[in-house]
Design a protein around this motif. Structure first.
Motif, PDB file in Angstrom:
ATOM      1  N   SER A   1       0.751  -1.246  -0.037  1.00 53.59           N
ATOM      2  CA  SER A   1       0.030   0.058  -0.065  1.00 53.59           C
ATOM      3  C   SER A   1       0.944   1.163   0.146  1.00 53.59           C
ATOM      4  O   SER A   1       2.169   1.250   0.326  1.00 53.59           O
ATOM      5  N   LEU A   2       0.312   2.307  -0.428  1.00 54.65           N
ATOM      6  CA  LEU A   2       0.916   3.609  -0.362  1.00 54.65           C
ATOM      7  C   LEU A   2      -0.005   4.778  -0.385  1.00 54.65           C
ATOM      8  O   LEU A   2      -1.172   4.725  -0.514  1.00 54.65           O
ATOM      9  N   HIS A   3       0.472   5.801   0.470  1.00 53.79           N
ATOM     10  CA  HIS A   3      -0.357   7.057   0.610  1.00 53.79           C
ATOM     11  C   HIS A   3       0.487   8.059   0.898  1.00 53.79           C
ATOM     12  O   HIS A   3       1.446   8.307   1.868  1.00 53.79           O
ATOM     13  N   PHE A   4       0.248   9.136  -0.053  1.00 53.67           N
ATOM     14  CA  PHE A   4       0.946  10.477   0.202  1.00 53.67           C
ATOM     15  C   PHE A   4       0.066  11.397  -0.693  1.00 53.67           C
ATOM     16  O   PHE A   4      -0.814  11.163  -1.480  1.00 53.67           O
ATOM     17  N   ASP A   5       0.054  12.708  -0.169  1.00 51.64           N
ATOM     18  CA  ASP A   5      -0.780  13.802  -0.895  1.00 51.64           C
ATOM     19  C   ASP A   5      -0.303  14.659  -2.116  1.00 51.64           C
ATOM     20  O   ASP A   5      -0.841  15.710  -2.496  1.00 51.64           O
ATOM     21  N   GLN A   6       0.907  14.232  -2.265  1.00 51.88           N
ATOM     22  CA  GLN A   6       1.664  15.049  -3.554  1.00 51.88           C
ATOM     23  C   GLN A   6       2.694  14.012  -4.324  1.00 51.88           C
ATOM     24  O   GLN A   6       2.945  12.958  -3.420  1.00 51.88           O
ATOM     25  N   LEU A   7       2.866  14.467  -5.429  1.00 55.15           N
ATOM     26  CA  LEU A   7       3.717  13.431  -6.079  1.00 55.15           C
ATOM     27  C   LEU A   7       4.981  13.845  -6.214  1.00 55.15           C
ATOM     28  O   LEU A   7       6.027  13.274  -6.910  1.00 55.15           O
ATOM     29  N   TRP A   8       5.430  14.948  -5.389  1.00 56.03           N
ATOM     30  CA  TRP A   8       7.056  15.440  -5.424  1.00 56.03           C
ATOM     31  C   TRP A   8       7.305  15.490  -4.141  1.00 56.03           C
ATOM     32  O   TRP A   8       6.376  15.897  -2.954  1.00 56.03           O
ATOM     33  N   PHE A   9       8.506  15.479  -3.823  1.00 58.19           N
ATOM     34  CA  PHE A   9       9.155  15.753  -2.261  1.00 58.19           C
ATOM     35  C   PHE A   9      10.153  16.705  -2.359  1.00 58.19           C
ATOM     36  O   PHE A   9      11.358  16.274  -3.091  1.00 58.19           O
ATOM     37  N   THR A  10      10.479  17.905  -1.785  1.00 59.25           N
ATOM     38  CA  THR A  10      11.535  18.519  -1.607  1.00 59.25           C
ATOM     39  C   THR A  10      12.089  18.465  -0.435  1.00 59.25           C
ATOM     40  O   THR A  10      11.198  18.802   0.648  1.00 59.25           O
ATOM     41  N   GLY A  11      13.344  18.207  -0.167  1.00 61.02           N
ATOM     42  CA  GLY A  11      13.984  18.128   0.935  1.00 61.02           C
ATOM     43  C   GLY A  11      13.478  16.984   1.766  1.00 61.02           C
ATOM     44  O   GLY A  11      12.842  16.864   2.884  1.00 61.02           O
ATOM     45  N   LEU A  12      13.384  15.688   0.989  1.00 65.10           N
ATOM     46  CA  LEU A  12      12.912  14.258   1.493  1.00 65.10           C
ATOM     47  C   LEU A  12      13.584  13.719   2.795  1.00 65.10           C
ATOM     48  O   LEU A  12      14.868  13.721   2.679  1.00 65.10           O
ATOM     49  N   VAL A  13      12.891  13.205   3.697  1.00 61.78           N
ATOM     50  CA  VAL A  13      13.356  12.464   4.655  1.00 61.78           C
ATOM     51  C   VAL A  13      12.683  11.082   4.714  1.00 61.78           C
ATOM     52  O   VAL A  13      11.337  11.143   4.704  1.00 61.78           O
ATOM     53  N   VAL A  14      13.472  10.064   5.009  1.00 58.13           N
ATOM     54  CA  VAL A  14      12.869   8.640   4.641  1.00 58.13           C
ATOM     55  C   VAL A  14      13.067   8.164   5.972  1.00 58.13           C
ATOM     56  O   VAL A  14      14.348   8.073   6.444  1.00 58.13           O
ATOM     57  N   GLY A  15      12.175   7.728   6.820  1.00 61.23           N
ATOM     58  CA  GLY A  15      12.356   6.743   8.025  1.00 61.23           C
ATOM     59  C   GLY A  15      11.525   5.306   7.762  1.00 61.23           C
ATOM     60  O   GLY A  15      10.563   5.340   7.236  1.00 61.23           O
ATOM     61  N   ARG A  16      11.888   4.512   8.806  1.00 61.36           N
ATOM     62  CA  ARG A  16      11.500   3.144   8.976  1.00 61.36           C
ATOM     63  C   ARG A  16      10.722   2.995  10.199  1.00 61.36           C
ATOM     64  O   ARG A  16      11.074   3.125  11.308  1.00 61.36           O
ATOM     65  N   ALA A  17       9.264   3.126   9.734  1.00 63.55           N
ATOM     66  CA  ALA A  17       8.524   3.080  11.227  1.00 63.55           C
ATOM     67  C   ALA A  17       8.442   1.585  11.530  1.00 63.55           C
ATOM     68  O   ALA A  17       8.930   0.619  10.884  1.00 63.55           O
ATOM     69  N   GLU A  18       7.308   1.278  12.730  1.00 66.00           N
ATOM     70  CA  GLU A  18       7.092  -0.245  13.101  1.00 66.00           C
ATOM     71  C   GLU A  18       6.715  -0.899  11.860  1.00 66.00           C
ATOM     72  O   GLU A  18       5.726  -0.670  11.050  1.00 66.00           O
ATOM     73  N   ASP A  19       7.339  -2.249  11.671  1.00 69.00           N
ATOM     74  CA  ASP A  19       6.871  -3.021  10.449  1.00 69.00           C
ATOM     75  C   ASP A  19       5.413  -3.444  10.750  1.00 69.00           C
ATOM     76  O   ASP A  19       4.841  -3.598  11.697  1.00 69.00           O
ATOM     77  N   ALA A  20       4.933  -3.690   9.370  1.00 66.48           N
ATOM     78  CA  ALA A  20       3.415  -4.094   9.285  1.00 66.48           C
ATOM     79  C   ALA A  20       3.404  -5.577   8.968  1.00 66.48           C
ATOM     80  O   ALA A  20       4.471  -5.960   8.331  1.00 66.48           O
ATOM     81  N   ILE A  21       2.507  -6.099   9.773  1.00 66.40           N
ATOM     82  CA  ILE A  21       2.454  -7.803   9.398  1.00 66.40           C
ATOM     83  C   ILE A  21       1.052  -8.339   8.498  1.00 66.40           C
ATOM     84  O   ILE A  21       0.145  -7.807   8.977  1.00 66.40           O
ATOM     85  N   LEU A  22       1.356  -8.744   7.486  1.00 67.98           N
ATOM     86  CA  LEU A  22       0.528  -9.338   6.533  1.00 67.98           C
ATOM     87  C   LEU A  22       0.073 -10.810   7.042  1.00 67.98           C
ATOM     88  O   LEU A  22       1.123 -11.439   7.119  1.00 67.98           O
ATOM     89  N   GLN A  23      -1.264 -11.174   7.691  1.00 65.16           N
ATOM     90  CA  GLN A  23      -1.422 -12.310   8.158  1.00 65.16           C
ATOM     91  C   GLN A  23      -2.227 -13.039   7.460  1.00 65.16           C
ATOM     92  O   GLN A  23      -3.227 -12.645   6.880  1.00 65.16           O
ATOM     93  N   SER A  24      -2.135 -14.371   7.391  1.00 60.50           N
ATOM     94  CA  SER A  24      -3.166 -15.226   6.469  1.00 60.50           C
ATOM     95  C   SER A  24      -3.120 -16.289   7.610  1.00 60.50           C
ATOM     96  O   SER A  24      -2.272 -16.260   8.622  1.00 60.50           O
ATOM     97  N   PRO A  25      -4.148 -17.358   7.382  1.00 54.32           N
ATOM     98  CA  PRO A  25      -4.055 -18.259   8.352  1.00 54.32           C
ATOM     99  C   PRO A  25      -2.975 -19.178   8.865  1.00 54.32           C
ATOM    100  O   PRO A  25      -2.894 -19.659   9.801  1.00 54.32           O
ATOM    101  N   THR A  26      -2.044 -19.161   7.804  1.00 51.55           N
ATOM    102  CA  THR A  26      -0.829 -20.085   8.187  1.00 51.55           C
ATOM    103  C   THR A  26       0.627 -19.415   8.219  1.00 51.55           C
ATOM    104  O   THR A  26       1.718 -19.897   8.712  1.00 51.55           O
ATOM    105  N   VAL A  27       0.459 -18.087   7.741  1.00 50.96           N
ATOM    106  CA  VAL A  27       1.811 -17.483   7.459  1.00 50.96           C
ATOM    107  C   VAL A  27       1.759 -15.925   7.854  1.00 50.96           C
ATOM    108  O   VAL A  27       0.917 -15.227   7.801  1.00 50.96           O
ATOM    109  N   ASP A  28       2.755 -15.369   8.488  1.00 48.50           N
ATOM    110  CA  ASP A  28       3.006 -13.932   8.815  1.00 48.50           C
ATOM    111  C   ASP A  28       4.059 -13.547   7.997  1.00 48.50           C
ATOM    112  O   ASP A  28       5.092 -13.994   8.088  1.00 48.50           O
ATOM    113  N   ILE A  29       3.525 -12.475   7.199  1.00 47.12           N
ATOM    114  CA  ILE A  29       4.584 -11.856   6.238  1.00 47.12           C
ATOM    115  C   ILE A  29       5.008 -10.306   6.720  1.00 47.12           C
ATOM    116  O   ILE A  29       4.065  -9.577   6.718  1.00 47.12           O
ATOM    117  N   PRO A  30       6.143 -10.391   7.334  1.00 50.84           N
ATOM    118  CA  PRO A  30       6.457  -8.930   7.619  1.00 50.84           C
ATOM    119  C   PRO A  30       6.720  -8.008   6.444  1.00 50.84           C
ATOM    120  O   PRO A  30       7.084  -8.273   5.248  1.00 50.84           O
TER     121      PRO A  30
END
Length: 131
Positions: A47-76
């Motif tokens: 998934s992705l979400h942002f309100d503009q298609l350009w970034f001036t002075g970009l800062v990139v950070g890693r937040a807490e991982d999201a886990i996609l869960q199925s009945p048998t597997v957790d996919i970080p």
């Protein structure tokens, strides 16, 4: 919620260069110097979400991982926060690579990858073995 782990910052201008739904890839590329481009390649985008298609002075950070869960597997998945003056966004993906130049011919500067999928039935056993 914890503060995102800083991964990258730049005073250069980035914009959405390409989004490929079929291959689940997003590319942000510098737009200010075509002779020395830098690309951020997001792979296996969930998934992705942002309100503009350009970034001036970009800062990139890693937040807490999201886990996609199925009945048998957790996919970080990585939750990558994107910020610049005036707006923020995020991308949930399996891998983020910074390329000096253009992908695939450019030089990989760094990569961050989500953890391996885990079996929900037997958490000590990885769901996918590497060959």
């Amino acid at each position: 919620m914890n503060q995102p782990e800083p991964l990258f910052s730049s005073s250069r201008d980035f914009r959405v260069w390409r989004y490929d739904v079929e291959h689940s890839e997003l590319v942000l590329r510098t737009d200010d110097n075509p002779d020395e481009p830098v690309e951020l390649l997001f792979e296996c985008v969930l998934s992705l979400h942002f309100d503009q298609l350009w970034f001036t002075g970009l800062v990139v950070g890693r937040a807490e991982d999201a886990i996609l869960q199925s009945p048998t597997v957790d996919i970080p998945h990585l939750k990558i926060e994107l910020g610049t003056t005036g707006h923020t966004g995020h991308v949930v993906c399996r891998r983020l690579t910074c390329v000096g130049g253009t992908h695939p011919d450019g030089k990989v500067l760094w990569t961050v990858t989500a953890g391996r999928p885990r079996s929900r039935r037997h958490p000590e056993i990885p769901a996918v073995e590497r060959a």
